[in-house]
Enzyme design. Structure first.
Site, PDB file in Angstrom:
ATOM      1  N   LYS A 112      -3.978   2.755  -6.363  1.00  0.00           N
ATOM      2  CA  LYS A 112      -2.180   2.879  -5.697  1.00  0.00           C
ATOM      3  C   LYS A 112      -2.008   1.798  -7.585  1.00  0.00           C
ATOM      4  O   LYS A 112      -2.962   1.346  -7.471  1.00  0.00           O
ATOM      5  CB  LYS A 112      -1.810   1.861  -4.669  1.00  0.00           C
ATOM      6  CG  LYS A 112      -0.933   0.772  -5.131  1.00  0.00           C
ATOM      7  CD  LYS A 112      -0.110   0.189  -3.505  1.00  0.00           C
ATOM      8  CE  LYS A 112       0.980  -0.173  -3.593  1.00  0.00           C
ATOM      9  NZ  LYS A 112       1.114  -0.715  -2.398  1.00  0.00           N
ATOM     10  N   SER A 193       4.941  -0.120   0.798  1.00  0.00           N
ATOM     11  CA  SER A 193       4.634   0.273  -0.268  1.00  0.00           C
ATOM     12  C   SER A 193       3.376   1.421  -0.933  1.00  0.00           C
ATOM     13  O   SER A 193       4.280   1.582  -1.610  1.00  0.00           O
ATOM     14  CB  SER A 193       5.024   0.087  -1.613  1.00  0.00           C
ATOM     15  OG  SER A 193       3.630  -1.054  -1.729  1.00  0.00           O
ATOM     16  N   SER A 217       3.056  -3.207   4.224  1.00  0.00           N
ATOM     17  CA  SER A 217       2.622  -1.733   3.249  1.00  0.00           C
ATOM     18  C   SER A 217       1.313  -0.537   2.853  1.00  0.00           C
ATOM     19  O   SER A 217       1.132  -0.034   2.206  1.00  0.00           O
ATOM     20  CB  SER A 217       2.733  -2.263   1.133  1.00  0.00           C
ATOM     21  OG  SER A 217       3.578  -3.050   1.403  1.00  0.00           O
TER      22      SER A 217
END
Length: 535
Positions: A112, A193, A217
């Site tokens: 990420k 996210s 997330s």
């Protein structure tokens, strides 16, 4: 769904995905042989000489070029690591010499884009304000992956600033990467996210990936993209050099297509970091392998507390089917009620605002001189000056609220943190105690909602993330099938440091249910009823 859980999932189409280096010209790429392959399968392929780490890495790069940039255009990857091929070749050399570093050696992993890597690519958190944030430093969690020989393939798109900028954002959008699309239905959200990790791993763009969670997330994008995802106990995985929201709740977590792959990745990720005040230094971690214990996993006689939130009839049927699998494997199921947690969500929101102000200012101050946004106020000014690119659909009202605070020096900060922590831990502890159970299960989330550039995320279904996120307790989501063609997950929740118990239970359920279904990249979700939840 509570406001905070919604906010931290949040965030629309905009600029094309950042350009990255394609595979080297003239290098032959074999036909697709990595789709839906586990880490063990890739290791066997390399061990028997059927393919090298280099050819495996090239195949993942080919899939990304054909499906993330073109084809269904998932926009799950922000940047590719130009050193990935060299890393793969180094792994091949180690294997040839009989000196592989570990179970991840030669295996491509996606990261990420709020976690720093030493590679010559920026860590942007999806924001153009960090487009020059090339730190050339590995977060400790990345260094641990490299120590096992993992190939860092690239960085994944995310909800910008990990969904803490606006109350009206839409999950999966960033100014750097555009909108991540769900590979099960391209008009649906990939959640957030950790949106790009969710969509990218579901699409077999890498063997596994890293997300981060503050509240939902990791769990939400895993659930909505048909993945296994683990939000660990706070302190088991380092947060150093991870773009922060909250030191009370932030944690990286592994995401993959199976429980064992998550456990293999978690084995590498977990470990003590003296630079992280929350980090846990235990002898247990030094000698323990979560993945090695899974083969002995059993649900026979395991008492499980069952929480049933409000759901649609199809969601209820899918949850009931998952519970039937647990019961058939010998688990003892005990229904429980969730205790009231009045005021917990508002207290959490205050904590996140205050910690964002202090933690992000500290992080930005550590970035290279090329990064001109050195404080949260600088970021707010940057967004305002570049509103066309950064704020075409939603603003930055949470940033504004945080910036006006005194951060962790706010007089109410300590009391609000104590209130939210006591409520969350008390609720989980009470449900486990009421059932004399070691595990709590509930639906992770409902199916993916439509990506909506006008109104943002529109979701009011079940969510398992809030209590584990605030409490710092672990939450493992495992696929439990489809609802109208869209994945839904089953959460296994326990007290602090119960990861092995949760992974064992999740593995036993997974092996008995075979509930995961690979994505088909349909333009929209199936609107018709389902007979058995599978395609």
């Amino acid at each position: 769904m509570h406001r905070i859980a919604a906010l931290l999932l949040l965030a629309l189409p905009l600029p094309a995905i950042a350009q990255s280096a394609p595979p080297p010209p003239g290098v032959p790429v074999p036909p697709d042989f990595v789709t839906e392959q586990s880490i063990d399968q890739l290791q066997a392929t390399m061990a028997n000489g059927a393919a090298s780490s280099e050819t495996i890495t090239l195949e993942y790069l080919r899939r990304i070029a054909n499906m993330d940039r073109a084809g269904p255009a998932l926009r799950s990857v922000i940047s590719l690591n130009p050193d990935a091929i060299a890393e793969a070749r180094a792994s091949d050399a180690r294997r040839k010499a009989g000196k592989p570093l570990g179970p991840l050696d030669g295996v491509p992993i996606l990261i990420k884009d709020n976690i720093e890597t030493r590679d010559p690519i920026a860590t942007t958190a999806g924001s153009l304000a960090l487009k020059d944030n090339v730190t050339h430093r590995d977060a400790p969690v990345i260094a641990r992956l490299r120590a096992q020989g993992a190939v860092i393939l690239g960085k994944t798109n995310l909800s910008e600033w990990a969904n803490i900028r606006s109350t009206k954002a839409m999950s999966g959008w960033s100014a750097v990467g555009g909108l991540v699309r769900n590979p099960y239905a391209l008009d649906r959200t990939a959640c957030g996210s950790s949106s790009g990790t969710g969509a990218g791993i579901a699409a077999s763009f890498a063997a596994a990936g890293l997300g981060t969670e503050t509240d939902g997330s990791v769990v939400c994008p895993s659930s909505l993209n048909g993945l296994v995802g683990l939000k660990p106990t706070l302190g088991l995985v380092s947060r150093t050099y991870v773009v922060p929201i909250s030191h009370s709740q932030d944690t990286p977590g592994p995401m993959a297509r199976s429980v064992k792959d998550v456990a293999i990745l978690f084995d590498a990720m977990a470990g003590y970091d003296p630079a992280d005040p929350a980090s846990v230094n235990t002898q247990y971690r030094a000698a323990h392998s979560y993945a090695a214990s899974l083969s002995r996993a059993s649900l026979k006689g395991v008492r499980i507390a069952v929480y049933r939130p409000d759901m649609t009839p199809l969601e209820t049927a899918r949850f009931d089917a998952a519970l039937a699998v647990l019961k058939a494997q010998g688990a003892v199921l005990v229904d429980v009620q969730r205790p009231k947690t009045d005021g917990m969500g508002d207290a959490e929101f205050d904590v996140l605002k205050f910690e964002l102000k202090s933690d992000l200012d500290k992080y930005l101050g550590s970035t290279p001189a090329a990064v001109k946004t050195r404080t949260l106020n600088d970021v707010i000014a940057f967004d305002t000056a570049n509103a066309g690119a950064e704020m075409p659909y939603f603003a930055q009202e949470i940033f504004d609220m945080a910036a006006k605070s005194k951060g962790v020096d706010e007089p109410t900060y300590a009391a609000q943190r104590a209130k939210s922590l006591a409520a969350a831990r008390g609720a989980i502890d009470t449900m486990l105690k009421d059932a004399t159970a070691t595990i709590l299960v509930q639906p992770s989330y409902g199916p993916a909602w439509l990506s909506d550039p006008i109104y943002g995320d529109q979701y009011g279904g079940p969510s398992s993330s809030e209590l584990p996120a605030i409490s710092g307790y672990p939450n493992l989501t495992v696929p439990m099938g489809l609802v109208r063609g869209l994945p839904v997950g089953l959460s296994f929740i326990g007290p602090a440091y119960s990861e092995q118990t949760l992974l064992d239970a999740g593995y036993a359920y997974e092996q008995a249910s075979h509930a995961r279904v690979a994505p088909l990249y349909l333009p929209t979700a199936d609107a018709g009823p389902e007979a058995d939840g599978k395609r």
